[in-house]
Scaffold this active site. Structure first.
Site, short mmCIF file in Angstrom:
data_model
loop_
_atom_site.label_atom_id
_atom_site.label_comp_id
_atom_site.label_asym_id
_atom_site.label_seq_id
_atom_site.Cartn_x
_atom_site.Cartn_y
_atom_site.Cartn_z
N SER A 271 1.81 -0.76 7.70
CA SER A 271 0.58 -0.09 7.30
C SER A 271 -0.66 -0.90 7.62
CB SER A 271 0.62 0.20 5.79
OG SER A 271 1.70 1.03 5.47
N SER B 180 -7.66 -4.58 -0.46
CA SER B 180 -7.60 -3.73 0.74
C SER B 180 -6.28 -2.99 0.87
CB SER B 180 -7.81 -4.60 1.98
OG SER B 180 -6.94 -5.73 1.95
N LYS C 127 -2.02 -13.67 -6.32
CA LYS C 127 -2.32 -12.40 -6.98
C LYS C 127 -1.10 -11.47 -6.96
CE LYS C 127 -2.91 -9.90 -3.01
NZ LYS C 127 -2.57 -8.53 -2.62
N ASP D 179 -9.44 -8.99 -5.28
CA ASP D 179 -8.08 -8.76 -4.79
C ASP D 179 -7.07 -8.81 -5.94
OD1 ASP D 179 -6.25 -8.18 -2.85
OD2 ASP D 179 -6.19 -10.18 -1.97
N SER E 43 -0.13 -0.60 -5.56
CA SER E 43 0.31 -1.98 -5.40
C SER E 43 1.83 -2.08 -5.42
CB SER E 43 -0.27 -2.85 -6.52
OG SER E 43 0.37 -4.11 -6.56
N ARG E 44 2.40 -2.53 -4.32
CA ARG E 44 3.87 -2.63 -4.25
C ARG E 44 4.39 -3.71 -5.20
NH1 ARG E 44 3.66 -4.50 1.98
NH2 ARG E 44 2.02 -2.94 1.87
N ASN E 45 3.59 -4.76 -5.44
CA ASN E 45 4.04 -5.82 -6.35
C ASN E 45 4.02 -5.33 -7.80
OD1 ASN E 45 4.38 -8.36 -4.60
ND2 ASN E 45 2.47 -7.45 -3.88
N VAL F 34 7.92 -4.67 1.50
CA VAL F 34 8.19 -6.00 0.94
C VAL F 34 7.27 -6.28 -0.24
CG1 VAL F 34 8.14 -8.48 1.40
CG2 VAL F 34 9.03 -6.89 3.13
#
Length: 334
Positions: free
Chosen positions: A17, A145, A198, A251, A261-263, A286
């Site tokens: 992405s 971002s 972060k 951020d 947010s994938r995290n 990931v």
């Protein structure tokens, strides 16, 4: 050494992405891009239709400004500025076929917000160590971002950090648009570590959400995370920085709060009862926080720095401690 300017030739390594979004922004500004794409389906899809069929597939790509290849040596040899957009866990594999001699004099920009697994170094430290490039030839792109928003033209803010503001300005001008505002900085080390850390704090924020903690606790957790981040940076890399700026706090906030947010998603799965392996398998992209947690654990251990929130995430992800118990204990320290 490569002299940066408007005629510099760009390479982008990666096809996800963020890589696709950066390529789109560069070509929209009339920059030719040599694009390294290992995935045959993605490469053929872009050649045929002008869109990445797997990631941010609504972003049109101007093929007249693109040269695409799966051969990384072809891409690097014909480029001056290399932008890395590969998850940190795949950096070594991606660069394994690269002739090191081709990197001489290149300028490398990391758009990766992660740490090299097992080496416990940042991406720029790894490039410096592996290819011998001086830090004056290295830089990074960071800030709040989400690629999904930047690619769709939603107003976004980034920071480019290099050894000099002049070099950072060249990269910034190649990406800047009416909807993408870009500032510059020379705090390469601080911003790179902030981008790594972060993801750990977003992971623990997701765990808190999954466990049913409310907004009141989340606000405290993120505030304390910002303080812990500042303590690490001031202890490790003293610099006249303002960690309330967007590349640090901005951020951190978007990664901790946003459902994109994938995290945070990864942490939420664990908070809801998934074991770590199952949560990782559920992720379609990931979760850099997983690798960052063990990396920062080792770095802090070697430097004698105590970071309670980072250590809590490390124990949950790598020592099998239950999230509910660990975060309850953490709450007494906040």
């Amino acid at each position: 050494m490569t002299e940066l300017g408007n005629n510099s030739r760009y390479a982008v390594i990666g096809y996800g992405s963020w890589a696709t979004t950066i390529v789109g922004k560069l070509t929209q500004n009339g920059r030719h891009v040599n694009w390294h794409i290992r995935n045959t389906e993605v490469l053929e899809g872009i050649l045929a239709d002008g869109y990445n069929p797997k990631y941010v597939s609504d972003m049109e790509l101007d093929r007249s400004f693109l040269f695409m290849s799966s051969d990384i040596n072809d891409i690097i040899s014909s480029s001056d500025i290399i932008i890395l957009c590969v998850p940190s866990a795949y950096i070594k594999k991606t660069l394994s076929d690269l002739d090191p001699a081709l990197m001489a004099g290149k300028f490398v920009i990391s758009a990766v917000k992660g740490i090299i697994p097992e080496d416990y170094t940042t991406v720029l430290e790894y490039i410096h160590n592996c290819f011998g490039l001086p830090f004056k030839n290295l830089g990074l792109i960071s800030g709040p971002s989400h690629a999904e928003e930047v690619s769709r033209g939603k107003l976004s803010y980034l920071t480019v950090a290099c050894n000099t503001l002049e070099d950072a300005g060249v990269i910034a001008s190649a990406l800047r648009s009416d909807t993408l505002r870009i500032s510059t900085s020379t705090d390469i080390y601080g911003i790179e570590y902030a981008a790594i850390m972060k993801n750990i704090y977003a992971t623990v924020s997701g765990m808190a959400v999954g466990l049913g903690y409310g907004d009141n606790f989340l606000a405290v957790l993120i505030s304390k995370s910002a303080s812990e981040l500042r303590h690490f940076l001031d202890s490790s890399y003293p610099f006249e920085r303002n960690t309330s700026e967007i590349a640090y706090l901005g951020d951190l906030l978007v990664t901790c709060y946003s459902p994109f947010s994938r995290n945070r998603q990864f942490g939420t799965l664990i908070g809801r009862g998934c074991d770590v392996k199952s949560a990782l398998n559920e992720m379609t992209m990931v979760a850099e926080g997983y690798y960052a947690a063990i990396g920062l654990h080792h770095i802090c251990e070697s430097r004698g720095i105590r970071l309670p929130i980072v250590e809590t995430v490390y124990r949950i992800l790598y020592e099998g401690e239950k999230a509910r118990k660990a975060i309850k204990l953490l709450s007494k320290e906040l």
